[in-house]
Design a protein around this motif. Structure first.
Motif, PDB file in Angstrom:
ATOM      1  N   GLY A 115      -4.984  12.078   9.327  1.00 20.26           N
ATOM      2  CA  GLY A 115      -4.680  10.913   8.506  1.00 20.26           C
ATOM      3  C   GLY A 115      -3.211  10.525   8.568  1.00 20.26           C
ATOM      4  N   VAL A 116      -2.336  11.473   8.907  1.00 22.25           N
ATOM      5  CA  VAL A 116      -0.920  11.158   9.099  1.00 22.25           C
ATOM      6  C   VAL A 116      -0.750  10.224  10.292  1.00 22.25           C
ATOM      7  N   ASN A 117      -1.502  10.477  11.363  1.00 26.19           N
ATOM      8  CA  ASN A 117      -1.465   9.577  12.518  1.00 26.19           C
ATOM      9  C   ASN A 117      -1.878   8.166  12.131  1.00 26.19           C
ATOM     10  N   VAL A 118      -2.923   8.076  11.303  1.00 27.13           N
ATOM     11  CA  VAL A 118      -3.390   6.765  10.839  1.00 27.13           C
ATOM     12  C   VAL A 118      -2.284   6.074  10.049  1.00 27.13           C
ATOM     13  N   CYS A 119      -1.656   6.801   9.127  1.00 24.44           N
ATOM     14  CA  CYS A 119      -0.595   6.216   8.299  1.00 24.44           C
ATOM     15  C   CYS A 119       0.582   5.748   9.144  1.00 24.44           C
ATOM     16  N   LEU A 120       0.994   6.567  10.096  1.00 24.15           N
ATOM     17  CA  LEU A 120       2.149   6.207  10.923  1.00 24.15           C
ATOM     18  C   LEU A 120       1.834   5.014  11.818  1.00 24.15           C
ATOM     19  N   GLU A 121       0.618   4.966  12.334  1.00 25.69           N
ATOM     20  CA  GLU A 121       0.227   3.818  13.159  1.00 25.69           C
ATOM     21  C   GLU A 121       0.199   2.547  12.310  1.00 25.69           C
ATOM     22  N   PHE A 122      -0.308   2.666  11.096  1.00 24.01           N
ATOM     23  CA  PHE A 122      -0.353   1.501  10.212  1.00 24.01           C
ATOM     24  C   PHE A 122       1.065   1.042   9.873  1.00 24.01           C
ATOM     25  N   ALA A 123       1.968   1.988   9.617  1.00 24.07           N
ATOM     26  CA  ALA A 123       3.354   1.644   9.310  1.00 24.07           C
ATOM     27  C   ALA A 123       4.030   0.967  10.493  1.00 24.07           C
ATOM     28  N   LYS A 124       3.627   1.336  11.701  1.00 26.71           N
ATOM     29  CA  LYS A 124       4.181   0.699  12.903  1.00 26.71           C
ATOM     30  C   LYS A 124       3.674  -0.734  13.046  1.00 26.71           C
ATOM     31  N   GLU A 125       2.381  -0.930  12.849  1.00 29.61           N
ATOM     32  CA  GLU A 125       1.766  -2.230  13.115  1.00 29.61           C
ATOM     33  C   GLU A 125       1.838  -3.199  11.931  1.00 29.61           C
ATOM     34  N   PHE A 126       1.840  -2.652  10.720  1.00 31.32           N
ATOM     35  CA  PHE A 126       1.778  -3.509   9.531  1.00 31.32           C
ATOM     36  C   PHE A 126       2.821  -3.060   8.509  1.00 31.32           C
ATOM     37  N   SER A 127       4.046  -2.956   8.937  1.00 31.53           N
ATOM     38  CA  SER A 127       5.114  -2.403   8.103  1.00 31.53           C
ATOM     39  C   SER A 127       5.304  -3.177   6.811  1.00 31.53           C
ATOM     40  N   ALA A 163       0.830  -1.197   0.000  1.00 31.32           N
ATOM     41  CA  ALA A 163       0.000   0.000   0.000  1.00 31.32           C
ATOM     42  C   ALA A 163       0.868   1.252   0.000  1.00 31.32           C
ATOM     43  N   ILE A 164       0.442   2.237  -0.781  1.00 38.17           N
ATOM     44  CA  ILE A 164       1.028   3.577  -0.737  1.00 38.17           C
ATOM     45  C   ILE A 164       0.047   4.434   0.048  1.00 38.17           C
ATOM     46  N   LEU A 165       0.400   4.796   1.253  1.00 31.73           N
ATOM     47  CA  LEU A 165      -0.522   5.494   2.145  1.00 31.73           C
ATOM     48  C   LEU A 165      -0.372   7.001   2.014  1.00 31.73           C
ATOM     49  N   PHE A 166      -1.449   7.659   1.598  1.00 31.57           N
ATOM     50  CA  PHE A 166      -1.526   9.111   1.599  1.00 31.57           C
ATOM     51  C   PHE A 166      -2.286   9.517   2.861  1.00 31.57           C
ATOM     52  N   GLY A 167      -1.745  10.451   3.618  1.00 28.54           N
ATOM     53  CA  GLY A 167      -2.435  10.907   4.820  1.00 28.54           C
ATOM     54  C   GLY A 167      -2.386  12.413   4.948  1.00 28.54           C
ATOM     55  N   HIS A 168      -3.518  12.999   5.343  1.00 25.51           N
ATOM     56  CA  HIS A 168      -3.576  14.449   5.574  1.00 25.51           C
ATOM     57  C   HIS A 168      -4.001  14.720   7.001  1.00 25.51           C
ATOM     58  N   SER A 169      -3.274  15.583   7.703  1.00 20.77           N
ATOM     59  CA  SER A 169      -3.606  16.004   9.063  1.00 20.77           C
ATOM     60  C   SER A 169      -3.729  14.769   9.976  1.00 20.77           C
ATOM     61  N   ALA A 184       5.146   2.851   0.535  1.00 20.90           N
ATOM     62  CA  ALA A 184       5.586   4.240   0.623  1.00 20.90           C
ATOM     63  C   ALA A 184       4.548   5.032   1.414  1.00 20.90           C
ATOM     64  N   LEU A 185       4.983   6.181   1.924  1.00 22.64           N
ATOM     65  CA  LEU A 185       4.112   7.078   2.685  1.00 22.64           C
ATOM     66  C   LEU A 185       4.195   8.481   2.095  1.00 22.64           C
ATOM     67  N   VAL A 186       3.050   9.132   1.986  1.00 20.48           N
ATOM     68  CA  VAL A 186       2.979  10.542   1.602  1.00 20.48           C
ATOM     69  C   VAL A 186       2.181  11.235   2.689  1.00 20.48           C
ATOM     70  N   LEU A 187       2.844  12.038   3.496  1.00 17.13           N
ATOM     71  CA  LEU A 187       2.260  12.597   4.719  1.00 17.13           C
ATOM     72  C   LEU A 187       2.153  14.111   4.602  1.00 17.13           C
ATOM     73  N   ILE A 188       0.943  14.633   4.805  1.00 19.07           N
ATOM     74  CA  ILE A 188       0.685  16.056   4.589  1.00 19.07           C
ATOM     75  C   ILE A 188       0.190  16.718   5.872  1.00 19.07           C
ATOM     76  N   ALA A 189       0.922  17.733   6.333  1.00 17.31           N
ATOM     77  CA  ALA A 189       0.451  18.627   7.405  1.00 17.31           C
ATOM     78  C   ALA A 189       0.012  17.887   8.663  1.00 17.31           C
ATOM     79  N   GLY A 190       0.749  16.850   9.026  1.00 18.13           N
ATOM     80  CA  GLY A 190       0.410  16.101  10.231  1.00 18.13           C
ATOM     81  C   GLY A 190       1.231  16.545  11.428  1.00 18.13           C
ATOM     82  N   THR A 191       0.948  15.932  12.564  1.00 22.21           N
ATOM     83  CA  THR A 191       1.731  16.213  13.761  1.00 22.21           C
ATOM     84  C   THR A 191       1.955  14.933  14.550  1.00 22.21           C
ATOM     85  N   ILE A 192       3.149  14.802  15.108  1.00 18.90           N
ATOM     86  CA  ILE A 192       3.469  13.692  15.997  1.00 18.90           C
ATOM     87  C   ILE A 192       3.424  14.147  17.450  1.00 18.90           C
TER      88      ILE A 192
END
Length: 298
Positions: free
Chosen positions: A112-124, A104-110, A129-137
């Motif tokens: 949605g970046v948290n969702v993408c990063l959590e998915f990358a942690k649990e299901f690497s 999966a190529i995960l696009f995340g906005h705001s 690839a990841l495309v992350l827009i305007a998120g915060t950790i």
């Protein structure tokens, strides 16, 4: 959305019906290619991807659009407490299993970046690839508007929602009709000249359809998202995008995320707001396409 969409429902492991839509028939038109999966922000919709979906569709990419549990056409709103980044990512993994998506190529906005990063942690193993827009950790209240004033506002919102639910619900549902709400959302969340008032009004109408308690609940999920320590373990190539005029999450946060993810690139969209893919879709789309070609399709 798509010229030939394939909508359907998929059951999560807990039996929650999840709405999805693809631009391919998983049974007859899929050979295990990488699939772009769009993840939207806090009380947003795939409306924020309206310029990306047709662009990548026309490029011949396989695309998956879905609604988080408890959002719009998906079920699960009866228990808001179960709408977490962990459950959303578990749902998405179930969707991938059902459709046979291995990469999966995960696009995340705001958010949605948290969702993408959590998915990358649990299901690497599923992340190409990841495309992350305007998120915060970081907790949103610590960085929003590049100040600490939101630390005083967020507890008040939570208190007001709990103690005066009927008034809170009324204000939430009617926000799209309030000219002051429309003005400040447009001014602070978008580029006022590049993004139309009509887009902002349509966004607010959609947001008003969500249960008002969902906003506060997901803000708490963002605040408590423990993801920073896992970022250096993300091996997928990552494009981090932000606008230099983002008033909600300052661009310095994107720099911080990029510094922690090993194989990341940072792209700043000049004059971009908190939704730079909406403000300047051509710039964003071209940069994202270049990134994907560089790492996946060269």
């Amino acid at each position: 959305m798509f010229k030939t969409p394939f909508p359907r429902y998929i059951k999560s492991h807990e039996g929650v019906s999840l709405y999805i839509c693809t631009n391919f028939d998983p049974k007859n038109d899929f050979n295990g290619e990488e699939v772009i999966i769009f993840n939207y922000g806090l009380v947003c919709t795939n409306f924020h991807w309206e310029k990306q979906i047709p662009f990548f569709d026309q490029k011949g990419m396989k695309l998956l659009i879905y609604n988080y549990r408890g959002h719009l056409n998906s079920k699960g709103i009866d228990d808001v407490s179960k709408i977490t980044f962990q459950s959303i990512c578990s749902d998405l993994n179930t969707i991938c299993e059902e459709l046979g998506i291995h990469k999966a190529i995960l696009f995340g906005h705001s958010m949605g970046v948290n969702v993408c990063l959590e998915f990358a942690k649990e299901f690497s193993e599923r992340v190409a690839a990841l495309v992350l827009i305007a998120g915060t950790i970081f907790p949103p209240e610590d960085v929003m508007y590049n100040s600490q004033r939101m630390n005083a506002i967020f507890p008040f919102i939570s208190f007001f929602q709990k103690e005066f639910p009927e008034i809170y619900q009324f204000l939430w549902k009617t926000g799209s009709f309030n000219p002051l709400v429309r003005y400040f959302v447009h001014k602070d969340g978008f580029h006022k000249k590049e993004t139309s008032k009509e887009f902002v009004e349509a966004y607010l109408v959609r947001a008003g359809k969500y249960p008002p308690e969902l906003f506060v609940h997901l803000l708490k999920q963002m605040r408590n998202h423990d993801i920073i320590a896992h970022l250096d373990k993300i091996n997928a190539p990552t494009l981090i995008v932000g606008g230099d005029e983002d008033k909600i999450i300052p661009f310095s946060v994107q720099r911080a995320i990029s510094a922690k993810i090993p194989h990341s690139e940072l792209y700043m969209i000049k004059d971009g707001s908190h939704a730079p893919q909406v403000d300047f879709p051509n710039s964003f789309n071209e940069r994202a396409e270049f990134f994907l070609k560089k790492y996946l399709f060269s």
